[in-house]
Design a protein around this motif. Structure first.
Motif: not given
Length: 153
Positions: A6-22
């Motif tokens: 679940l932590l890996v899933l959280a990091v990967l999925s949040a990472g997509v949104v993070y990358g787009v916003d940054v």
């Protein structure tokens, strides 16, 4: 084991949104500020068509998996606190998106779909831009909290 997945899933999925916003905070915002209004209206409307169809999956996965990570750690533990802090960052980003950015996306998409020119594309883009740095900061916070949570495991 499930908590780690679940932590890996959280990091990967949040990472997509993070990358787009940054990306949009650092690159898109200044590039759009230098663009003419017709280009802004056309390109951003089409980006919103695609992003609004695909990005909610990543955002929902990030929120749900982060909440699950928080719930799977003992209440009051550092890991639980960090996961809750990450969830708060995700929810701040989502709130900014839903209240400011999504109405702009919808206006741009509607004009494109109807084939009518926008009379205020720069004003709409400026409104959208007004929260992108805050969204990027909220996602940076969420990513940092998730990564530290992972380092504790």
């Amino acid at each position: 084991m499930l908590a780690n997945v679940l932590l890996v899933l959280a990091v990967l999925s949040a990472g997509v949104v993070y990358g787009v916003d940054v990306f949009f905070a650092v690159v898109g915002r200044p590039a759009l500020a230098a663009s003419d209004e017709r280009a802004i209206a056309n390109v951003m409307a089409h980006l919103h068509w695609v992003a609004d169809a695909r990005m909610p999956t990543f955002g929902a996965l990030a929120v749900l998996s982060t909440a699950a990570v928080a719930a799977m750690n003992p209440l009051g533990s550092l890991s639980s606190g960090l996961a809750i802090a990450a969830l708060a960052g995700l929810l701040v980003q989502l709130g900014l998106y839903l209240t400011v950015a999504k109405p702009v996306n919808d206006a741009m998409k509607a004009a494109t779909q109807q084939g009518t020119p926008l009379d205020n594309p720069r004003a709409l883009q400026n409104r959208w831009d007004s929260v992108i740095v805050g969204r990027a900061i909220a996602m940076t916070w969420a990513m940092a909290c998730l990564l530290v949570t992972g380092a504790l495991h």
